[in-house]
Scaffold this motif. Structure first.
Motif, mmCIF file in Angstrom:
data_model
loop_
_atom_site.group_PDB
_atom_site.id
_atom_site.type_symbol
_atom_site.label_atom_id
_atom_site.label_comp_id
_atom_site.label_asym_id
_atom_site.label_seq_id
_atom_site.Cartn_x
_atom_site.Cartn_y
_atom_site.Cartn_z
ATOM 1 N N SER A 170 0.833 -1.208 0.000
ATOM 2 C CA SER A 170 0.000 0.000 0.000
ATOM 3 C C SER A 170 0.864 1.253 0.000
ATOM 4 C CB SER A 170 -0.896 0.027 1.248
ATOM 5 O OG SER A 170 -1.727 -1.092 1.279
ATOM 6 N N GLU A 171 0.379 2.254 -0.693
ATOM 7 C CA GLU A 171 1.040 3.553 -0.644
ATOM 8 C C GLU A 171 0.479 4.394 0.496
ATOM 9 O OE1 GLU A 171 2.352 4.829 -4.933
ATOM 10 O OE2 GLU A 171 0.357 3.900 -4.992
ATOM 11 N N LEU A 172 -0.673 3.977 1.005
ATOM 12 C CA LEU A 172 -1.255 4.514 2.229
ATOM 13 C C LEU A 172 -2.072 3.393 2.844
ATOM 14 C CD1 LEU A 172 -1.890 6.822 4.223
ATOM 15 C CD2 LEU A 172 -3.869 7.375 2.776
ATOM 16 N N LEU A 173 -1.827 3.143 4.124
ATOM 17 C CA LEU A 173 -2.527 2.095 4.858
ATOM 18 C C LEU A 173 -3.267 2.729 6.024
ATOM 19 C CD1 LEU A 173 -3.086 -0.897 5.627
ATOM 20 C CD2 LEU A 173 -0.899 -0.851 6.854
ATOM 21 N N VAL A 174 -4.563 2.490 6.095
ATOM 22 C CA VAL A 174 -5.354 2.943 7.231
ATOM 23 C C VAL A 174 -5.772 1.687 7.984
ATOM 24 C CG1 VAL A 174 -7.452 4.128 7.976
ATOM 25 C CG2 VAL A 174 -6.138 5.011 6.035
ATOM 26 N N VAL A 175 -5.314 1.588 9.233
ATOM 27 C CA VAL A 175 -5.589 0.413 10.061
ATOM 28 C C VAL A 175 -6.622 0.815 11.099
ATOM 29 C CG1 VAL A 175 -4.622 -1.313 11.612
ATOM 30 C CG2 VAL A 175 -3.258 -0.451 9.691
ATOM 31 N N ALA A 176 -7.774 0.143 11.074
ATOM 32 C CA ALA A 176 -8.891 0.549 11.919
ATOM 33 C C ALA A 176 -9.356 -0.603 12.808
ATOM 34 C CB ALA A 176 -10.046 1.031 11.052
ATOM 35 N N SER A 177 -9.624 -0.251 14.061
ATOM 36 C CA SER A 177 -10.098 -1.244 15.026
ATOM 37 C C SER A 177 -11.027 -0.584 16.031
ATOM 38 C CB SER A 177 -8.907 -1.842 15.780
ATOM 39 O OG SER A 177 -9.343 -2.741 16.789
ATOM 40 N N PRO A 178 -12.047 -1.328 16.455
ATOM 41 C CA PRO A 178 -12.786 -0.838 17.612
ATOM 42 C C PRO A 178 -11.911 -1.064 18.851
ATOM 43 C CG PRO A 178 -13.591 -2.996 16.982
ATOM 44 C CD PRO A 178 -12.572 -2.594 15.948
ATOM 45 N N THR A 179 -12.221 -0.373 19.909
ATOM 46 C CA THR A 179 -11.474 -0.557 21.158
ATOM 47 C C THR A 179 -12.002 -1.790 21.871
ATOM 48 O OG1 THR A 179 -11.212 1.833 21.328
ATOM 49 C CG2 THR A 179 -10.830 0.551 23.331
ATOM 50 N N TYR A 180 -11.107 -2.733 22.113
ATOM 51 C CA TYR A 180 -11.420 -3.953 22.856
ATOM 52 C C TYR A 180 -10.425 -4.056 23.995
ATOM 53 C CZ TYR A 180 -14.847 -6.226 19.810
ATOM 54 O OH TYR A 180 -15.983 -6.552 19.128
ATOM 55 N N LYS A 181 -10.910 -4.060 25.227
ATOM 56 C CA LYS A 181 -10.039 -4.169 26.405
ATOM 57 C C LYS A 181 -8.914 -3.133 26.347
ATOM 58 C CE LYS A 181 -12.352 -7.827 27.568
ATOM 59 N NZ LYS A 181 -13.650 -7.589 28.127
ATOM 60 N N ALA A 182 -9.270 -1.920 26.002
ATOM 61 C CA ALA A 182 -8.377 -0.750 25.964
ATOM 62 C C ALA A 182 -7.374 -0.762 24.825
ATOM 63 C CB ALA A 182 -7.656 -0.567 27.299
ATOM 64 N N THR A 183 -7.514 -1.681 23.868
ATOM 65 C CA THR A 183 -6.589 -1.703 22.739
ATOM 66 C C THR A 183 -7.286 -2.248 21.496
ATOM 67 O OG1 THR A 183 -4.328 -2.296 22.094
ATOM 68 C CG2 THR A 183 -5.595 -3.978 23.278
ATOM 69 N N TYR A 184 -6.516 -2.621 20.485
ATOM 70 C CA TYR A 184 -7.060 -3.119 19.224
ATOM 71 C C TYR A 184 -7.490 -4.584 19.371
ATOM 72 C CZ TYR A 184 -2.164 -4.508 19.038
ATOM 73 O OH TYR A 184 -0.937 -5.013 19.356
ATOM 74 N N THR A 185 -8.206 -5.079 18.370
ATOM 75 C CA THR A 185 -8.771 -6.423 18.435
ATOM 76 C C THR A 185 -7.743 -7.518 18.190
ATOM 77 O OG1 THR A 185 -9.308 -6.467 16.077
ATOM 78 C CG2 THR A 185 -11.009 -5.608 17.579
ATOM 79 N N GLY A 186 -8.113 -8.715 18.608
ATOM 80 C CA GLY A 186 -7.297 -9.897 18.354
ATOM 81 C C GLY A 186 -7.189 -10.218 16.874
ATOM 82 N N LEU A 187 -8.196 -9.839 16.087
ATOM 83 C CA LEU A 187 -8.114 -10.044 14.638
ATOM 84 C C LEU A 187 -6.899 -9.322 14.061
ATOM 85 C CD1 LEU A 187 -11.845 -9.590 13.510
ATOM 86 C CD2 LEU A 187 -10.508 -11.704 13.441
ATOM 87 N N LEU A 188 -6.710 -8.066 14.471
ATOM 88 C CA LEU A 188 -5.533 -7.318 13.997
ATOM 89 C C LEU A 188 -4.250 -7.953 14.506
ATOM 90 C CD1 LEU A 188 -6.407 -3.516 14.172
ATOM 91 C CD2 LEU A 188 -5.929 -4.881 12.162
ATOM 92 N N LYS A 189 -4.230 -8.319 15.767
ATOM 93 C CA LYS A 189 -3.041 -8.931 16.356
ATOM 94 C C LYS A 189 -2.661 -10.197 15.587
ATOM 95 C CE LYS A 189 -0.109 -9.921 19.824
ATOM 96 N NZ LYS A 189 1.154 -10.279 19.206
#
Length: 186
Positions: free
Chosen positions: A67-86
């Motif tokens: 990507s020449e620009l990457l937007v990484v989006a997550s809802p807040t889960y347990k004060a951080t990003y989701t396990g899917l992203l991890k």
């Protein structure tokens, strides 16, 4: 310009995706050409995220890394990003996103975790070698009726800094574009 929105929400077509797409729309509103936008909804690939031999994962990871620009989006889960992203990002080697400009976006029910994007998601992207040239966007989902106004204000603030970087990028060259033009590595 190849833009990828990577969404770590466990629900497809989420408000998190809406916010991320609004960020792209506002940041690139004055772009000279229409960006090529890919949206990767990790919830659609949840069943294979822990299978390194899975067919779609290498393609998805390559799309993100190129990507020449990457937007990484997550809802807040347990004060951080989701396990899917991890789980998705665990499949990259060190520096697997080297030089990719990335923007962290998180959504939440209130401002109590507003720093989560800066203290959780930004370090993950930086650890993988991405360049994070803006402040993260944290959006309170109860304000969806103000989406364009609030994201537009955030984007305007970020564009000031990005425009100031442009002369520096011109002075040092743009290696990613040069490599892509000669078929070399990204």
């Amino acid at each position: 310009m190849r833009v990828t929105v990577l969404v770590g929400n466990p629900r497809p077509a989420s408000r998190t995706r809406e916010v991320a797409e609004a960020a792209v729309r506002h940041l690139l509103a004055d772009a000279p050409t229409e960006p090529s936008l890919s949206v990767v909804e990790l919830c659609e690939h949840a069943s294979v995220l822990f299978d390194p031999a899975s067919e779609p994962l290498p393609t998805l990871r390559r799309t993100v890394a190129e990507s020449e620009l990457l937007v990484v989006a997550s809802p807040t889960y347990k004060a951080t990003y989701t396990g899917l992203l991890k789980a998705f990002f665990d499949g990259y080697p060190g520096n697997g996103l080297a030089g990719v400009p990335a923007i962290p976006v998180m959504t939440g029910a209130d401002t109590g975790h507003a720093l989560g994007a800066e203290t959780g998601l930004r370090p993950l992207l930086v650890e993988l070698g991405a360049t994070v040239p803006t402040r993260a966007l944290y959006f309170v989902t109860s304000r969806m009726d103000e989406l364009d106004e609030l994201v537009g204000a955030w984007a305007s603030e970020q564009l000031l800094g990005l425009r100031r970087l442009a002369p520096l990028l011109d002075a040092v060259g743009r290696p990613a574009a040069a490599d892509a033009a000669d078929g070399g590595p990204r």
